[in-house]
Write a protein that holds these residues in place. Structure first.
Motif, PDB file in Angstrom:
ATOM      1  N   PRO A 116      38.221  -0.339  -2.933  1.00  0.00           N
ATOM      2  CA  PRO A 116      38.634   0.505  -3.148  1.00  0.00           C
ATOM      3  C   PRO A 116      38.990   0.672  -1.749  1.00  0.00           C
ATOM      4  N   LEU A 172      46.072  -4.420  -2.573  1.00  0.00           N
ATOM      5  CA  LEU A 172      46.531  -3.993  -3.831  1.00  0.00           C
ATOM      6  C   LEU A 172      47.451  -3.181  -4.475  1.00  0.00           C
ATOM      7  N   LYS A 173      48.007  -2.390  -4.761  1.00  0.00           N
ATOM      8  CA  LYS A 173      47.804  -0.971  -5.803  1.00  0.00           C
ATOM      9  C   LYS A 173      47.804  -2.121  -7.032  1.00  0.00           C
ATOM     10  N   ASP A 174      46.816  -0.163  -7.656  1.00  0.00           N
ATOM     11  CA  ASP A 174      46.961  -0.335  -8.982  1.00  0.00           C
ATOM     12  C   ASP A 174      48.040  -0.071  -9.974  1.00  0.00           C
ATOM     13  N   ARG A 175      47.875   0.211 -11.888  1.00  0.00           N
ATOM     14  CA  ARG A 175      48.680   0.541 -12.363  1.00  0.00           C
ATOM     15  C   ARG A 175      49.261   2.623 -12.281  1.00  0.00           C
ATOM     16  N   HIS A 176      47.876   2.652 -11.205  1.00  0.00           N
ATOM     17  CA  HIS A 176      47.746   4.260 -10.815  1.00  0.00           C
ATOM     18  C   HIS A 176      48.869   4.462  -9.987  1.00  0.00           C
ATOM     19  N   ARG A 221      46.611   3.281  -7.525  1.00  0.00           N
ATOM     20  CA  ARG A 221      45.613   3.313  -5.547  1.00  0.00           C
ATOM     21  C   ARG A 221      46.080   2.113  -5.516  1.00  0.00           C
ATOM     22  N   PHE A 227      43.787  -0.909  -2.809  1.00  0.00           N
ATOM     23  CA  PHE A 227      42.763  -1.555  -2.826  1.00  0.00           C
ATOM     24  C   PHE A 227      42.760  -2.750  -1.786  1.00  0.00           C
ATOM     25  N   SER A 232      31.477   0.645  -7.963  1.00  0.00           N
ATOM     26  CA  SER A 232      32.094   1.109  -7.193  1.00  0.00           C
ATOM     27  C   SER A 232      33.009   1.627  -7.122  1.00  0.00           C
ATOM     28  N   ALA A 233      34.124   1.053  -7.928  1.00  0.00           N
ATOM     29  CA  ALA A 233      35.055   2.169  -8.106  1.00  0.00           C
ATOM     30  C   ALA A 233      35.257   2.034  -9.561  1.00  0.00           C
ATOM     31  N   LEU A 269      35.013  -1.056 -11.586  1.00  0.00           N
ATOM     32  CA  LEU A 269      34.384  -2.117 -10.415  1.00  0.00           C
ATOM     33  C   LEU A 269      32.890  -2.044 -10.005  1.00  0.00           C
ATOM     34  N   ALA A 283      52.058  -4.600 -17.968  1.00  0.00           N
ATOM     35  CA  ALA A 283      50.898  -3.291 -16.936  1.00  0.00           C
ATOM     36  C   ALA A 283      49.116  -4.562 -16.222  1.00  0.00           C
ATOM     37  N   PHE A 300      47.127  -7.466 -12.212  1.00  0.00           N
ATOM     38  CA  PHE A 300      46.949  -6.805 -10.913  1.00  0.00           C
ATOM     39  C   PHE A 300      47.945  -7.795 -10.192  1.00  0.00           C
ATOM     40  N   ARG A 301      48.743  -7.206  -9.764  1.00  0.00           N
ATOM     41  CA  ARG A 301      49.750  -8.626  -8.758  1.00  0.00           C
ATOM     42  C   ARG A 301      49.635  -7.910  -7.469  1.00  0.00           C
ATOM     43  N   LEU A 302      50.235  -9.262  -5.774  1.00  0.00           N
ATOM     44  CA  LEU A 302      50.240  -8.349  -4.975  1.00  0.00           C
ATOM     45  C   LEU A 302      50.916  -9.623  -4.894  1.00  0.00           C
ATOM     46  N   ASP A 322      44.158  -5.284 -15.286  1.00  0.00           N
ATOM     47  CA  ASP A 322      44.326  -3.590 -14.900  1.00  0.00           C
ATOM     48  C   ASP A 322      44.156  -2.628 -15.954  1.00  0.00           C
ATOM     49  N   ARG A 325      37.310  -3.813 -15.254  1.00  0.00           N
ATOM     50  CA  ARG A 325      39.023  -4.100 -14.778  1.00  0.00           C
ATOM     51  C   ARG A 325      38.469  -5.596 -13.983  1.00  0.00           C
TER      52      ARG A 325
END
Lengths: 574, 574
Positions: free
Chosen positions: A76, A96-100, A102, A104, B35-36, B39, B91, B94-96, B141, B153
């Motif tokens: 995070p 990267l970002k999650d669906r909300h 946030r 990471f 951790s989050a 996660l 959704a 996880f994409r980056l 995600d 996740r």
């Protein structure tokens, strides 16, 4: 394992994109395949090598009291903001970002995560020291991923973090890891050297060592002493200033015309003076500070020393020609230290003040000053060790001449101090009930990189030469014929026998010519090859070949298994 | 391992956010830490459990000829575009982007990567079948990560992909994996059931089975036959239509006032007719198609069957009240099949045509029709099996009554067919030199999920009850006093002895009260506890306690190690 059933696609041609030998051989020997730039799949034999290195690393970490954990790869952003690294880490951090929505990152390292874990669990000095490690994927968004596993975007590392009560404890943990690393690379069968290194961007209070696998193709340069155990990354190595025998000038400095002369080489030639008589003057910009740097003409400026000495800039670079023009009114090739603006800081390497009669730029085109005397003719604000060491120089510890070698960095041990424990609040109560920050160290081994480095160090024109401890299999049995029943049966019998003895063996049962099998065996690099031919077998003998030495011996069939077992055992002990 | 040196932070309180027992116990027993959201870090004891499951999985994959590889977690978008999944995955992917703005995802599965690998390496039918697998992190995600390792996740899976020449080969590979999975979960010491399942979104031609660890807390419902080996996911289970004994009506259907009646329950009550006499009418929207669905009033519509039967919509849902109003002119509670618009498709569960005298909505407020006869009074365009099975119904295979159980899905075997090999061009030349697509299967085990499922199945009010094969350690030695020298020395001696015998043992050497140590031992769930007390030891005895049964025995000290070793051995064989 039967070769016919093994996914081990060997190639005769060198893959076009593979620039270094380890990358070429890993692809050719069917150990890895590329999925995308900097992203690889380990094929079965490659994965076996990797696992062997991992096992050695794990055993040595456990032997030092390390406890294995497994942390998330996705981290995070909050933790990285707490440590202050989210904004400074730069383009190499995969975000990267999650669906909300946030944020990471994909962990390039795990100081934040482990410190977050420990701050939640540590209460008392009695729980320290604590050594936690993991073996896991790491991520780095390289600008230009290349060299196969040497500089990938996804790679496997072991990272251990030590938590101690104080600096003395850290020193002890550091020493434990230093020793463990020596054992790891020795057990892998590699020729390596721990060298003093630069602390660089990780930050931290204390020392650091890099572990270098020695290989002519290595991208790092190291110096080591021929007389004592001193060794250092060339960029880190301290230098002893050496004066040049020279006479002081008789009179004042002279402005001499040097039409078209802009480099040290051409200046030395034009004036017929040695480079040791020249002052190299470089205008630098470190963040928003500008300063003039001087080293002797025959030396190379060490930017890392420069940056460390001046306090660590985020960005340090040669001033642009425009900036040089603005500050000194000339081109970069004409820069010199005489009559510089009062506000411009001048830093010089330790050898510069020792010069008696120097030549330097005059801050005007096509002219230089000769008969220049440092201090008399120009100001030096700070004298520092700013140059690159050179082979043949005297060791600072013992005076014996230094030698140079090339290496590949495969590990680093690092004293972090309290940087992360303070930022994240990883505290404990000491014997007196006083709250204190854990004193941390971090220690990394590039597991997949070690695999590549092992190949860089151990190969010949035929392929890889695996050290026994990390070979994918220890022995390959090659029947030269698939039609001679005696050959086929004996090969199978030996295969069973060696397996029973606990030897890791593959049998090349493919319907291929002997030449093809030999080429593949050499390419993959099995340490021992056992060859069964119709003729020798008729005499009750098989051929045993050592990959490394290339030596072959005819062995009586009944002695073979025992002898192979002994060879393997011996090689594993080294 | 000494407990004093182990990072095993146990908690007495139930963590507020942990909703399910496995999550609660994993945190309380110090196996994982968050951790989050979604996660987790595996602490040393948690990691040991994970590695044991991995080892069992690996051994069974290897035994079936599986070859282990390791694929990248980061996958290039190009491959997902080639397979057509980049745009449809939604959704949960996880994409980056990398620094060059190229798109990647974090693999939730590896069909694309493995098919890309294989298409580059496979030429001939002789290379098939090929079974390739890896054990690695996967990413999803989740909208709402929860239940600890049950729906994270980042999680660990084993995924194997089989490549065969034809359907017959696929069937063989599938059977191999089915058998291997049975062995895996049996070896883990778990009570499980393979059930027929729905193919869902992965697509593919053939069958699929899910492997369910049985636990009352499981989120899946399964039915199994009390008479034969039939078992299925409740959503998948086929139904045998059952007619209700009923008389045909004497005359025409009647429109009766039913003021305020909008549900099946209230209608049954208001008219004093059983639910079996009612028709439940539901207007559905599948993508851009609209249709009316009928099931008997006492039954539950199975949307998965509905979707499969009608060809698989991306989105299938009850029509909105607005849409119902527009199409049928009434509220959803008044919908019925009589006099529907000509273009509206009517699909009915197989039991609906068997009804003789039905009650249904009249598409107007506060009224229903009674004495309705299907076909006579309304049109049915398609008759299908559309309902959820119910416990007690007759097994379709043998007629014996079905039972219901709850389970946690920990594995799935799946016939993919040629979906990916065709999309990516993974072809081979058959015996006749004809190019054909590989026929694929995929097979997953949720490794970290299995760990959670094992706890859901095996726990009591005191903590976890690990099956011996996956326990973090097999035995804990608890000296009840740290002051009695005999107790301390004997504990240490037993500790050494058991280690020598190859038993995995921890010694609770902490300076804690016996009660605390007992509580922790039960919480962590070591299968065997050996307790050393001053009194019993004076008689030459120690206490041996089995975690599962709770039984305790006093054992002569000289028999202890041998007896423990035998207990462990026996438990590992089960």
């Amino acid at each position: 394992m039967l070769v016919s059933q093994l996914l081990n696609p060997t190639l005769r041609e060198v893959p076009a994109e593979a620039e270094v030998i380890s990358h070429q051989l890993m692809v050719r020997a069917g150990l890895i395949r590329k999925s995308a730039s900097g992203l690889y799949t380990f094929l079965p034999l490659g994965l076996r090598v990797l696992r062997k290195i991992e096992t050695i690393v794990r055993e040595e970490m456990d032997a030092k009291g390390g406890q294995e954990v497994l942390m998330p790869i996705m981290q995070p952003a909050e933790l990285w903001k707490e440590s202050g690294r989210w904004d400074v880490y730069g383009a190499e951090l995969f975000r990267l970002k999650d669906r909300h929505n946030r944020e990471f990152c994909l962990g390039p390292t795990h100081e934040e995560i482990i410190t977050d874990l420990v701050r939640g669990e540590i209460r008392s000095y009695k729980q320290l020291p604590m050594l936690l490690y993991q073996i896991q994927n790491k991520y780095r968004d390289e600008r230009r991923p290349r060299f196969g596993l040497m500089r990938g975007r996804e790679f496997i590392m072991k990272d251990l973090y030590s938590f101690d009560r104080d600096e003395a404890g850290l020193h002890e943990s550091y020493q434990k890891m230093y020793d463990a690393y020596c054992r790891i690379f020795a057990r892998c069968g590699l020729s390596f050297r721990p060298v003093e290194a630069d602390a660089g961007a990780i930050g931290g209070t204390g020392g650091t060592h890099e572990f270098m696998v020695l290989a002519d193709s290595g991208e790092n340069s190291v110096v080591y002493c021929s007389g004592c155990d001193y060794a250092a990354n060339t960029e880190k190595s301290e230098c002893r200033p050496q004066a040049v025998e020279d006479e002081s000038p008789q009179g004042q400095r002279k402005l001499v015309p040097t039409p078209g002369v802009k480099t040290i080489e051409s200046l030395s030639e034009f004036l017929a003076v040695p480079k040791t008589a020249l002052v190299k003057s470089l205008l630098y910009q470190g963040d928003d500070k500008i300063f003039l740097v001087l080293v002797r003409g025959d030396r190379t400026l060490n930017e890392i020393k420069l940056n460390n000495a001046l306090g660590g800039f985020v960005s340090l670079q040669l001033a642009s020609p425009e900036l040089v023009k603005e500050i000194l009114g000339c081109e970069p090739g004409s820069v010199g230290p005489v009559d510089t603006p009062a506000g411009l800081m001048v830093v010089a390497d330790e050898e510069v003040p020792l010069m008696k009669r120097a030549v330097c730029g005059a801050n005007q085109a096509d002219h230089h000053y000769t008969d220049v005397v440092p201090s008399r003719d120009f100001r030096i604000d700070q004298v520092l060790d700013l140059r690159m060491v050179e082979p043949g120089e005297a060791c600072l510890k013992c005076g014996a001449p230094l030698k140079e070698a090339r290496g590949i960095e495969v590990g680093q041990v690092f004293k972090l101090g309290t940087k992360y424990s303070k930022a994240l609040g990883a505290n404990f109560l000491d014997e007196n009930g006083v709250e204190r920050s854990c004193v941390m160290g971090c220690y990394g081994v590039g597991v997949s990189r070690t695999m590549a480095a092992a190949i860089e160090q151990n190969n010949d024109e035929f392929g890889i030469i695996w050290p026994m401890p990390i070979a994918p299999y220890q022995v390959i049995i090659v029947p030269t014929s698939n039609k001679d029943a005696l050959v086929v049966e004996t090969a199978d019998k030996l295969y069973q026998e060696l397996q029973r003895l606990g030897v890791e063996v593959v049998l090349d049962d493919r319907d291929e010519r002997a030449g093809v099998k030999f080429k593949d065996a050499d390419l993959v690099g099995y340490p021992i090859r056992v060859t069964l031919g119709s003729k020798t077998l008729a005499n009750g003998q098989v051929e045993l070949k050592e990959r490394k030495s290339g030596e072959t011996h005819l062995i009586n069939i009944e002695d073979l298994s025992h002898q192979v077992k002994e060879m393997v055992k011996k090689a594993l002990k080294c």
